[in-house]
Enzyme design. Structure first.
Site, PDB file in Angstrom:
ATOM      1  N   ASP A 427     -19.200 -12.047 -14.880  1.00 30.24           N
ATOM      2  CA  ASP A 427     -18.614 -11.706 -15.551  1.00 30.24           C
ATOM      3  C   ASP A 427     -19.088 -11.981 -17.119  1.00 30.24           C
ATOM      4  O   ASP A 427     -20.186 -12.207 -16.492  1.00 30.24           O
ATOM      5  CB  ASP A 427     -16.930 -12.557 -16.204  1.00 30.24           C
ATOM      6  CG  ASP A 427     -16.473 -11.872 -17.136  1.00 30.24           C
ATOM      7  OD1 ASP A 427     -16.425 -10.766 -17.235  1.00 30.24           O
ATOM      8  OD2 ASP A 427     -16.092 -12.786 -17.798  1.00 30.24           O
ATOM      9  N   GLU A 545      -9.516 -11.592 -34.116  1.00 34.47           N
ATOM     10  CA  GLU A 545      -9.005 -11.248 -35.316  1.00 34.47           C
ATOM     11  C   GLU A 545      -8.533 -12.533 -36.083  1.00 34.47           C
ATOM     12  O   GLU A 545      -8.850 -12.620 -36.779  1.00 34.47           O
ATOM     13  CB  GLU A 545      -6.910 -11.664 -34.429  1.00 34.47           C
ATOM     14  CG  GLU A 545      -6.268 -11.075 -35.616  1.00 34.47           C
ATOM     15  CD  GLU A 545      -4.846 -10.607 -34.693  1.00 34.47           C
ATOM     16  OE1 GLU A 545      -4.336 -11.336 -34.626  1.00 34.47           O
ATOM     17  OE2 GLU A 545      -4.522  -9.847 -35.373  1.00 34.47           O
ATOM     18  N   GLY A 731     -15.823  -5.552 -18.449  1.00 32.99           N
ATOM     19  CA  GLY A 731     -14.913  -4.924 -19.400  1.00 32.99           C
ATOM     20  C   GLY A 731     -15.595  -4.095 -20.859  1.00 32.99           C
ATOM     21  O   GLY A 731     -14.423  -3.465 -21.583  1.00 32.99           O
ATOM     22  N   ASP A 732     -16.474  -4.671 -21.274  1.00 35.23           N
ATOM     23  CA  ASP A 732     -16.909  -3.972 -21.922  1.00 35.23           C
ATOM     24  C   ASP A 732     -17.030  -2.669 -22.261  1.00 35.23           C
ATOM     25  O   ASP A 732     -18.040  -1.485 -21.074  1.00 35.23           O
ATOM     26  CB  ASP A 732     -18.167  -5.446 -23.089  1.00 35.23           C
ATOM     27  CG  ASP A 732     -17.856  -5.943 -23.399  1.00 35.23           C
ATOM     28  OD1 ASP A 732     -16.308  -5.943 -23.975  1.00 35.23           O
ATOM     29  OD2 ASP A 732     -18.345  -7.248 -23.389  1.00 35.23           O
ATOM     30  N   ARG A 839     -16.275  -1.461 -18.312  1.00 33.14           N
ATOM     31  CA  ARG A 839     -15.019  -0.468 -18.005  1.00 33.14           C
ATOM     32  C   ARG A 839     -14.575  -0.938 -16.701  1.00 33.14           C
ATOM     33  O   ARG A 839     -13.597  -0.184 -16.360  1.00 33.14           O
ATOM     34  CB  ARG A 839     -15.446   0.066 -18.753  1.00 33.14           C
ATOM     35  CG  ARG A 839     -15.393   0.291 -19.954  1.00 33.14           C
ATOM     36  CD  ARG A 839     -14.879   0.120 -20.687  1.00 33.14           C
ATOM     37  NE  ARG A 839     -15.055   1.016 -22.539  1.00 33.14           N
ATOM     38  CZ  ARG A 839     -14.856  -0.232 -23.732  1.00 33.14           C
ATOM     39  NH1 ARG A 839     -13.627  -1.284 -23.135  1.00 33.14           N
ATOM     40  NH2 ARG A 839     -14.560   0.525 -24.506  1.00 33.14           N
TER      41      ARG A 839
END
Length: 1208
Positions: A427, A545, A731-732, A839
């Site tokens: 990962d 965030e 997943g980037d 992705r």
């Protein structure tokens, strides 16, 4: 009331997707009461009057493999599933029959010892699980006991329908329906890290009908009935209804609080238990991890089968010869083997029934030659692996001090597999990177701010003609910024133009102000103010965030309070240059989702303006801009591409002003949509949101860095030098993954990149076709064509020795993993130096892992840190969990847990190599010593015309594997080292011995078997020839069977233990004690056992004291046999070491000759490269040197005016 009351938060009014008034889909809720939806819960039924009608079970959770009643039968079944153990069980039963060549007791005792030892290990491991269960089941929680009083009760005693009160930072003891909290509108924040690995907080809200139950006394007369779905494993779905005071309320996942999740930022909640114990969703999801066995263990089973074949073969051959000899025993009234009394026998030696005698002899031989099978092999290996795991756990070089986390081998079954890894599937986020976001750059009004350098930029600066390299070299400020580090978590921004309030003097100060306002207001973070220091920290749904809110604070916009309908900010006023308090009325929150790829808030500022503040991905935000809001679009896109090149995550910030009429219409439509009872309610809400999120004005873009973990590039480089391939499954998006690849040195300048991408204009046009099957087929054809073209390029690169990198996106990967394409894709991927899958979904990660494991047949290792990596970890041969910040889901599903990716280097190259070598050598030696012992029995059988007579005393044979030869082999498996840890890391190619399985190949196994046969032949024939006719005692008597057997046995003990001493590379005092102690124990046993009454000691009675010890022949024969038996191995080892050294022997030369610091000699050893290194910064430097050399040669060939090229 604990923690006091908090002001009312009207979250159901401000959130676009309802919190408390969740939509009730007719189709699902109509099922309540039917099959699969039959659970009925009577809330607060303290007398159990109604609950007793339903037997839902208690809240006790058991994770143990056994119970007290099942331990004995289940563990015995596990033991005798092994072929070797089952064989010894059959032999033990047969030993009670007259055909047995030894006493039953001597055969049963060793089997009992081995089985009992393994069962004891199983018991200890299961008892530890039992203790964990007891600790969890005995936790305390407040339960309503009647009359409005709450008393502490154990988790295990909870029943369905109980009302519980859970306080801040406590775990939920069962699956609960939220009734109320200390917030007026009964919201609470939940951390689900133990369930899905996510650290962001989830917002939950109860039904309006129960939200007023905010006091303990409120539950004195509370009664309700819940009807809901039956227990199931779906964490994200729940259907039910609550009947309260003749009203029926729909229940959704918004009211469901799952066991093992934690209450955060909420003082307390009240809830009713609906699922207990093994009915809870977390337990429904708990499955036994897949059974993994190492390749060595699988091959060991094959070797056992081979030994069984040899055992049957020699028994069969012996029985044939015995039958022939038995048939011819009496001829013309004369007996050949008179000592067997064929004239006075029942059946065993009856010349009239030779076939039956041969069959009975076959059974006898099967028992007699059983010593070919090592009875203690399995238990010895288990002991060794447990001790190896302890060494891994206690390695201080794999201890992470910051998090206080050592390495933890959660299973010991795969230790040697660590030394055979061919491909690592990793990962990215949280594994290669820290999953710690830092705000580092931004683009505001078309102007780029931020002078900091990312890890990717530092790596890119080493590339040929790099813009970043020139920038660092020429600009001192940039160079300083690149080296400096921020002390503020989440903020690593350096730019004096807008820091320290300087932004107010910028030409675009008004745009910067709007930009910072969006950062400070558009979020769902929760502030926490330290009462002692008055510093504000934030709990956010994601690290990104949190970084945005921290950045706004550092720029002068400090978000410090969130109330029921307002967000309060300390703002820096550009006019007065002073901090002012501003409050923004929070009207709506339009939440982020993976489909929307954006979030927005609608607020009213202190001047009465209605503002829509939005942030989201560039792929959707640019499409929402107004024509007059695109002033900085081109500059912002340029900056975004630069940030992506630097490996940064980007978001677009925009806003628009709303008029009251437009907002009122939007709010009315949204409220109506939220109250719809419809299956397509979510889609209707989405359409309404799209109507308001339009005509935005672009402000700029943010760029945050997910930093590489310490030591990642160096670790990848070492692994590459060891010949291990690394695939990154992330997943980037593609650009971010590529640039992380450069930072990790998986990619380098000059490496040809093969990009397989379905996100092309042609494919987008195909997706708009009405015939979806046709469009899918066309896109699949495009992917196949790209793979085929890449394969042609691969063959060309192999001829030119060029390294290739394969980068494929998730959509293309979905087609590449289909049955008719995956072999083609794998052939391409195997030929590339680096593989990056972008992705990728969790399922795709698992499928890629399975493809590599099954099709290649090589050992795969998967490493990850999140819940989305669990499938990959369980699918791989070895799963490594990173105990990072994404929860414990990956760790709990892993085989080994480490704190940082860089520890993988030592885990594989040091511990993996050692464990592989130790286990391989240990098994080879086990087979050697058993073949040596077994063939002496066979040769003696030949000598006695296969009469079935054992050469040794019963207990000599029984204790051979258990006491006299077992401890040295365990010491070998635990302590032996061919080279030190420092040299394992200095010469990583040594690791290829395990990848290519050089130490446990059939060639090596056959070599050790031949060594055993040779040793047994030398021992037997030497002893027979030396003692057969030689006077052994002073009286001139020759030896009997008992003396011959004792002498041969002594020689076997000496030979196999000294063979161990010759095989060991690294002696410790423990090995000396075990090797020489085993020989001493043999002599002590011989004297002690020989002193026992002859009815017990039989042929061993005083054989040593009275016969062997006084005789010089006994000692001379032992010495000569020892030398003769070890001479072939010694000669072979000497020749092989001198003329055909393997890699580890060359490194041993370096160490013994003191040449570890001789660069020339070390380089010569490195040149024996088993595999060419194609990735890592070492390969990058080599490629750079080759490029520079070719460039210099080109320059030297260019003639200078007036001179030929050769004379320059």
């Amino acid at each position: 009331m604990a923690g006091g009351r908090r002001r009312r938060h009207h979250f159901s009014k401000i959130h676009a997707f309802s919190c408390g008034k969740a939509s009730m889909e007719v189709d699902e809720h109509s099922l309540i009461g039917g099959p699969g939806f039959s659970r009925k819960v009577y809330c607060n039924d303290s007398e159990r009057a109604m609950s007793s009608l339903y037997d839902y079970g208690d809240n006790y959770v058991r994770t143990t493999k056994y119970t007290l009643a099942t331990f004995l039968p289940k563990s015995l079944f596990e033991q005798f599933r092994r072929v070797a153990n089952f064989y010894f069980l059959v032999v033990a039963i047969l030993s009670f029959l007259p055909i047995a060549p030894y006493s039953a007791v001597s055969n049963v005792v060793p089997l009992l010892v081995v089985v009992a030892a393994t069962m004891a290990k199983e018991f200890i491991e299961d008892f530890r699980r039992k203790q964990q269960d007891i600790e969890m089941n005995n936790r305390k929680v407040k339960v309503h006991s009647g009359n409005g009083a709450f008393d502490y009760s154990k988790w295990r005693d909870l029943k369905v329908g109980d009302i519980v009160k859970v306080e801040k930072d406590e775990y939920f003891p069962a699956d609960l329906i939220l009734l109320a909290s200390n917030y007026d509108e009964a919201i609470c924040y939940v951390e689900t890290m133990n369930l899905d690995g996510e650290t962001n907080l989830k917002l939950k809200q109860s039904l309006e009908g129960t939200s007023n139950l905010q006091e303990d006394s409120s539950f004195e007369n509370f009664k309700a009935v819940i009807r809901c779905e039956d227990p199931n494993a779906n964490l994200y779905a729940f259907v039910g209804s609550l009947e309260l005071e003749d009203q029926r309320y729909p229940l959704t996942p918004q009211q469901l609080l799952l066991r093992d999740s934690k209450l955060k930022n909420t003082d307390f909640i009240y809830g009713v238990v609906i699922f207990t114990g093994h009915d809870t969703k977390v337990m429904q999801n708990s499955t036994d991890p897949p059974s993994k066995r190492s390749k060595i263990e699988k091959r060991m089973d094959k070797v056992i089968y081979c030994l069984f074949f040899v055992l049957i073969l020699v028994s069969f051959i012996g029985s044939i010869f015995f039958g022939i000899s038995t048939k011819e025993d009496i001829k013309n009234g004369r007996m050949k083997r008179w000592y067997l009394r064929p004239d006075d026998t029942k059946v065993f030696y009856d010349p009239d029934r030779p076939a039956l005698a041969a069959i009975l002899h076959f059974l006898t031989a099967l028992m007699l030659y059983g010593y070919f099978i090592p009875i203690s092999l399995y238990v010895s290996i288990e002991v060794v692996k447990v001790l190896q795991s302890i060494f891994i756990n206690q390695d201080v070089n794999m201890y992470h001090e910051e998090t206080d986390k050592p390495a933890h081998a959660r299973t010991s079954n795969l230790n040697e597999e660590l030394g055979q890894v061919d491909t690592i599937l990793s990962d990215k986020t949280g594994t290669l990177t820290c999953n710690s976001m830092e705000f580092i750059k931004c683009s505001i009004g078309g102007v780029a701010y931020g002078r900091g350098f990312t890890e990717v930029e530092r790596a890119l600066s080493k590339r040929k003609d790099s813009y970043f390299g020139r920038k660092m070299k020429n600009d001192n400020n940039v160079a300083k910024a690149a080296e400096s580090k921020s002390t503020i978590k989440g903020f690593n921004f350096m730019d004096e133009r807008i820091m320290n309030g300087n932004w107010v003097r910028q030409p675009n100060a008004n745009i910067i102000q709007d930009f910072l306002r969006v950062l400070a207001v558009c979020h769902t973070a929760i502030p926490e103010v330290d009462e002692s220091t008055h510093k504000v920290s934030y709990e956010a749904e994601s690290p990104d965030e949190a970084a945005f809110v921290v950045a706004a604070r550092e720029f002068g916009f400090e978000f410090y309070e969130r109330t029921h309908a307002a967000i309060s900010v300390h703002e820096l006023d550009p006019k007065s240059n002073m901090k002012t308090d501003r409050s923004y009325n929070l009207l709506n929150v339009l939440e982020f989702s993976s489909a929307r790829k954006r979030m927005s808030v609608i607020v009213r500022d202190d001047k009465g303006k209605l503002l829509l503040l939005s942030k989201g991905a560039d792929s959707v935000m640019f499409e929402l801009l107004a024509n007059n809001g695109r002033e900085f679009e081109e500059q912002t896109k340029y900056h975004i591409n630069e940030y992506a090149d630097s490996g940064l995550r980007t978001l677009i910030l925009a806003y628009r002003e709303l008029d009251d009429k437009e907002y009122d219409q939007f709010n009315r439509e949204l409220t109506e949509a939220k109250n719809l009872v419809s299956a397509d309610q979510e889609e209707i809400v989405e359409d309404i949101l799209q109507k308001i999120e339009k005509d935005l004005i672009l402000l700029g873009a943010t760029a945050v860095e997910d930093k590489l973990q310490d030591g990642v590039p160096e670790c990848i480089d070492k692994l590459a030098q060891a010949g291990i391939k690394l695939w990154v499954l992330t997943g980037d998006k593609m650009e971010t993954a590529i640039n992380i690849g450069y930072a990790c040195s998986l990619l380098r300048q000059g490496m040809k990149q093969i990009l397989i991408n379905s996100d092309t204009p042609e494919n987008k046009a195909l997706e708009k076709m009405e015939d979806k099957s046709a469009s899918d087929a066309a896109i699949k054809e495009s992917v196949i064509r790209q793979i085929t073209e890449a394969k042609a390029l691969l063959s060309t690169s192999n001829e030119n020795s060029e390294a290739l990198a394969l980068i494929i996106d998730g959509k293309s990967l979905a087609y590449a993993l289909e049955d008719d394409v995956k072999n083609l894709f794998l052939q391409l991927a195997i030929g590339c130096a680096s593989v990056i899958c972008c992705r990728s979904s969790p399922k795709q990660k698992a499928l890629v892992t399975r493809l590599v494991k099954m099709r290649r047949g090589s050992t795969t290792l998967a490493i990850g840190d999140g819940a989305n990596d669990v499938g990959m970890l369980q699918e791989a041969d070895i799963g490594i969990g990173i105990s990072g910040v994404e929860g414990m889901q990956a760790v709990m599903s892993s085989d080994i847990a480490i704190a940082q990716f860089r520890y993988l280097e030592r885990l594989l190259l040091v511990h993996g190599h050692w464990c592989y070598r130790r286990i391989s050598s240990m098994i080879c030696y086990f087979f050697y010593k058993n073949i040596t012992f077994g063939f002496t029995l066979f040769f003696y059988e030949m000598y006695t015309s296969f009469s079935g007579q054992a050469a040794y005393n019963d207990w000599f044979m029984s204790f051979y594997n258990v006491f006299f030869t077992s401890l040295p082999v365990i010491a070998l498996g635990v302590f032996d080292q061919d080279v030190a840890a420092k040299l394992c890391l200095k010469f990583p190619l040594l690791y290829q011995e395990g990848v290519q399985n050089l130490l446990f190949s059939w060639k090596r196994l056959i070599g050790w078997a031949l060594n055993g046969v040779t040793s047994s032949a030398i021992i037997f024939f030497f002893c027979i020839r030396a003692l057969e006719h030689q006077a052994f005692r002073k009286g001139g008597e020759v030896v009997g069977m008992e003396i011959l057997g004792t002498t041969m046995y002594t020689c076997v003990i000496w030979v196999v233990n000294c063979q161990m001493a010759l095989s060991i590379s690294y002696f410790t005092y423990i090995q000396h004690i075990f090797i020489w102690g085993s020989i001493v124990i043999w002599y002590i046993f011989l004297m002690a056992y020989g002193a026992i009454d002859p009815s017990i000691s039989t042929t061993a009675y005083k054989v040593f004291i009275e016969a062997c010890a006084p005789s010089s022949s006994y000692w001379i024969v032992t010495l000569l046999v020892l030398v003769a038996a070890l001479l072939p191995y010694f000669a072979y080892s000497t020749i092989q070491l001198r003329f055909f050294p393997v890699y580890h022997q060359m490194i041993q030369w370096i160490r013994k000759d003191g040449q570890t610091n001789d660069p020339e000699f070390c380089d010569m050893v490195r040149q024996r490269s088993i595999r060419h290194t194609t990735v890592g910064f070492t390969a990058r430097l080599e490629a750079s040197r080759r490029f520079e050399a070719s460039r210099r040669s080109e320059i030297s060939l260019v003639p200078v005016e007036g001179k030929p090229a050769e004379s320059q």
